[in-house]
Write a protein that holds these residues in place. Structure first.
Motif, PDB file in Angstrom:
ATOM      1  N   VAL A  22       0.837  -1.205   0.000  1.00 39.77           N
ATOM      2  CA  VAL A  22       0.000   0.000   0.000  1.00 39.77           C
ATOM      3  C   VAL A  22       0.873   1.257   0.000  1.00 39.77           C
ATOM      4  O   VAL A  22       0.659   2.184  -0.782  1.00 39.77           O
ATOM      5  N   ASN A  23       1.886   1.249   0.859  1.00 41.17           N
ATOM      6  CA  ASN A  23       2.780   2.409   0.925  1.00 41.17           C
ATOM      7  C   ASN A  23       3.528   2.613  -0.387  1.00 41.17           C
ATOM      8  O   ASN A  23       3.685   3.722  -0.874  1.00 41.17           O
ATOM      9  N   GLU A  25       2.636   1.732  -3.340  1.00 40.67           N
ATOM     10  CA  GLU A  25       1.778   2.201  -4.433  1.00 40.67           C
ATOM     11  C   GLU A  25       1.384   3.662  -4.278  1.00 40.67           C
ATOM     12  O   GLU A  25       1.323   4.401  -5.253  1.00 40.67           O
ATOM     13  N   ILE A  26       1.104   4.056  -3.048  1.00 42.50           N
ATOM     14  CA  ILE A  26       0.728   5.460  -2.840  1.00 42.50           C
ATOM     15  C   ILE A  26       1.890   6.374  -3.225  1.00 42.50           C
ATOM     16  O   ILE A  26       1.742   7.337  -3.969  1.00 42.50           O
ATOM     17  N   ASN A  29       2.635   6.322  -6.937  1.00 42.48           N
ATOM     18  CA  ASN A  29       1.639   7.116  -7.660  1.00 42.48           C
ATOM     19  C   ASN A  29       1.975   8.612  -7.595  1.00 42.48           C
ATOM     20  O   ASN A  29       1.813   9.343  -8.563  1.00 42.48           O
ATOM     21  N   ILE A  30       2.487   9.010  -6.455  1.00 43.79           N
ATOM     22  CA  ILE A  30       2.852  10.424  -6.288  1.00 43.79           C
ATOM     23  C   ILE A  30       4.069  10.776  -7.154  1.00 43.79           C
ATOM     24  O   ILE A  30       4.113  11.818  -7.787  1.00 43.79           O
TER      25      ILE A  30
END
Lengths: 563, 112
Positions: A22-23, A25-26, A29-30
């Motif tokens: 999750v980390n 990917e976030i 994405n940024i």
């Protein structure tokens, strides 16, 4: 020239190391809008990626607590490695005390969890990357104070950085040099010299900005430019030439350019510019060319020249440089009479054997080292004249070469006077040969220097008369005592009527000025007879003798004395 | 099916969560949906059961990071409480705390 980094169009690579998908990917994405993002789930995996393919990562974003190899251990490993050490690491953590610990270990910054707003994270990454890249090249002074161009070290480092992200772009290494810059400094002073250096830097920056070039001043009057590959440099050179007259009202500035096109990226950056420099040096002194491309043949010649330059001091010290003497005979009497001689330098190299003067005289003329050679010759000659006077009880005057750069040597007169005094000679015993090239630069200085020397009693001979464009101008500007006719007229005077008439014309001029004429390059009896008939006074050439070492010259004196 | 609405209802700060995902709703929902299967929950329970507080902290700390980034506030708060307590070495009834976290997680999983 400043914004190469932005315009190169290649994304920096960043590595996100976190065991939580999750980390990753976030964050990915940024950052993926701005960077080329790779991911690793633990330290071990990260290490393999970092050590992997090029270009390397510009930044590692690192979670601390992970299985297998955690963040602390990875930082430690990276800091201990010469290559990985330069990659900045941003630690991502939710623990305040871990932040301190990671900064102490060498992390560049930290990002807290939960993450700040994306803009904040991007800004932090940008800042750290920029800071880190600048840091590696900031160790030396970034800019040259005089010109505002990059310093040499910074320039090379900057190129290495550009190459990291720009490796597939075809690029050229270009070297510029100002012709005879040392003369500009000597003739017009340092201030004018500096103005020229700064002015040329501005011209180059302006012109190369269009082709994404960056530039530095590598040495005194040498500039390096690194730019996108150009099919032709004709336009660029033309633009530069057009701007040169603005550099100085007094001095005429010539610039030459050497190009190593489409640099071979596998060899060292420094070597690219060495090659361009070889090309640039090759056309030094060649007024018909202002630019040239590198070739391997050029490389050989330049290595040879470099060796000669490096060896000159040793050659003087070991007396491998030997002064030869070529006699001059008066031909107007019943039989030829030995009157004087011309000193000619020869290099007897311990490994190479005899080096042709054609190999080293133009080379040393072009870089100013000729002054060293001239000074050495004068000294040798003065002592030789003294020795012969002691041995034979008569003075054999010897002509020595005074190069263009010697004219601008403020100590010239003092040096010559000291030799005359040291060897107890008169100023008439050493004759000074000046060529036309001394005339073309600064006539005021030349006139003043020649006048002073003549007032001291030195005889001034004009060498190679008729070979250049300004022979006649020179005659009207300075007072001279002897004219030496360029040997190409003598060589052809019996084959081609024009040359014969030229010789006759020069004799007439000399007659008008009431100065004697010396002819060089006389090889045949027929030439001697013709020249005698025309009224020539002195002859120098193989017909009588080639240039010989002092001991052989003594045989000629002996012969003369025996009658 | 997880939606922004149901997340909001659960108590998530979807504005912050979406912001971190640069407004990408699909990404946010996909990542939020993966949380129910996050292995950290089981790891934490196993570590507590085994009395391994160090491993328990690692697991709680990881959960805290993920849940915080997604702004699933009720779960985040509970994971943070456990993580902080473990870090401070507090003597708490961790089995009970983990039980509360599990209950919240199950409620959350039901949304999906």
């Amino acid at each position: 020239m400043e914004h190469f980094r932005e315009t190169s169009g290649h994304k920096r690579r960043v590595l996100i190391v976190d065991d939580e998908m999750v980390n990753r990917e976030i964050l990915g994405n940024i950052l993926s809008g701005k960077y080329d993002v790779s991911y690793a789930g633990d330290g071990q995996e990260a290490l393999e990626l970092i050590k992997g393919e090029k270009p390397g990562f510009s930044l590692v974003l690192l979670d601390l607590i992970m299985p297998r190899m955690d963040g602390f251990e990875l930082i430690k490993l990276m800091r201990a490695d010469n290559e990985m050490r330069s990659i900045p690491v941003i630690v991502m953590t939710a623990e305040a005390d871990a932040e301190v610990k990671s900064i102490n270990l060498g992390a560049a910054d930290f990002i807290t969890k939960p993450y700040d707003m994306p803009e904040v994270i991007i800004a932090r990454c940008e800042r750290i990357i920029e800071f880190s890249e600048d840091k590696t090249i900031i160790s030396s002074a970034e800019k040259d104070n005089l010109t505002g161009l990059y310093s040499r070290d910074f320039f090379f480092e900057y190129i290495r950085q550009i190459e990291e992200f720009n490796n597939d772009t075809r690029m050229d290494a270009v070297v510029f040099n100002i012709d005879h810059f040392h003369l500009i400094n000597e003739m017009y002073g340092r201030k004018t010299g500096d103005k020229v250096l700064k002015g040329l830097a501005d011209i180059l920056m302006n012109i190369f900005e269009d082709v994404a070039g960056i530039g530095c001043r590598a040495e005194a009057d040498r500039y390096y430019v690194y730019c996108q590959h150009q099919y032709s440099y004709d336009n660029i050179m033309q633009k530069i030439q057009d701007n040169l007259p603005e550099l100085s009202e007094k001095a005429k500035i010539r610039v030459r350019m050497g190009i190593y096109p489409n640099v071979e990226k596998d060899i060292e950056v420094e070597a690219w510019f060495d090659r361009a420099k070889v090309a640039c040096d090759r056309i030094r002194g060649d007024y018909t060319k202002s630019m040239t491309m590198y070739s391997s043949e050029l490389h050989e010649i330049s290595r040879y020249h470099e060796e000669l330059i490096n060896e000159i001091d040793e050659a003087i010290e070991n007396r491998d440089l030997i002064v030869f003497y070529q006699p001059k005979y008066g031909i107007q009497g019943d039989k030829p009479v030995l009157k004087s001689a011309e000193a000619l330098i020869r290099w007897k190299h311990p490994r190479r054997g005899m080096i042709s003067p054609g190999d080293f005289i133009p080379l040393f003329e072009s870089n100013g080292l000729i002054q060293k050679l001239d000074n050495y010759t004068w000294e040798e000659v003065a002592h030789q004249i003294r020795r012969w006077r002691e041995k034979y009880g008569r003075v054999i005057p010897v002509s020595v070469n005074v190069s263009r750069i010697d004219i601008y040597d403020p100590a010239l007169e003092k040096k010559l006077m000291k030799l005359v005094e040291d060897c107890n000679l008169t100023t008439k015993d050493i004759m000074l040969e000046i060529t036309e090239s001394a005339y073309s630069d600064n006539q005021d200085t030349l006139v003043r220097v020649v006048e002073n020397l003549r007032n001291r009693g030195f005889k001034i001979e004009m060498d190679d008369f008729g070979s250049g464009y300004s022979s006649l101008n020179m005659l009207t500007t300075i007072a001279i005592d002897v004219i030496k006719i360029d040997m190409k007229f003598i060589r052809n005077m019996l084959k081609d009527d024009k040359s014969l008439r030229m010789v006759k014309l020069i004799m007439d001029i000399a007659g008008f000025l009431e100065v004697p004429v010396v002819t060089e390059g006389v090889e045949e009896k027929a030439q001697v007879d013709k020249l005698r008939e025309m009224g020539c006074d002195l002859i120098q050439g193989y017909y009588f003798s080639k240039p010989v070492p002092p001991e052989d010259f003594e045989k000629l004196i002996d012969k003369e004395m025996q009658g | 099916m997880l939606t922004i609405e149901s997340l909001k209802e659960f108590g998530a700060d979807t504005v912050s969560g979406l912001q971190r995902c640069m407004g990408n709703e699909a990404l946010y929902l996909r990542l939020a949906g993966s949380v129910a299967k996050e292995p950290g929950f089981d790891k934490l329970k196993e570590a507590i059961d085994a009395g391994d507080r160090s491993a328990a902290f690692d697991a709680a700390h990881s959960l805290k990071g993920v849940l915080g980034n997604l702004s699933i506030t009720p779960l985040y708060n509970k994971a943070a409480e456990i993580s902080d307590a473990l870090k401070a070495g507090e003597d708490r009834d961790y089995a009970a705390l983990v039980g509360e976290l599990t209950a919240l997680k199950d409620k959350y999983a039901a949304l999906i």
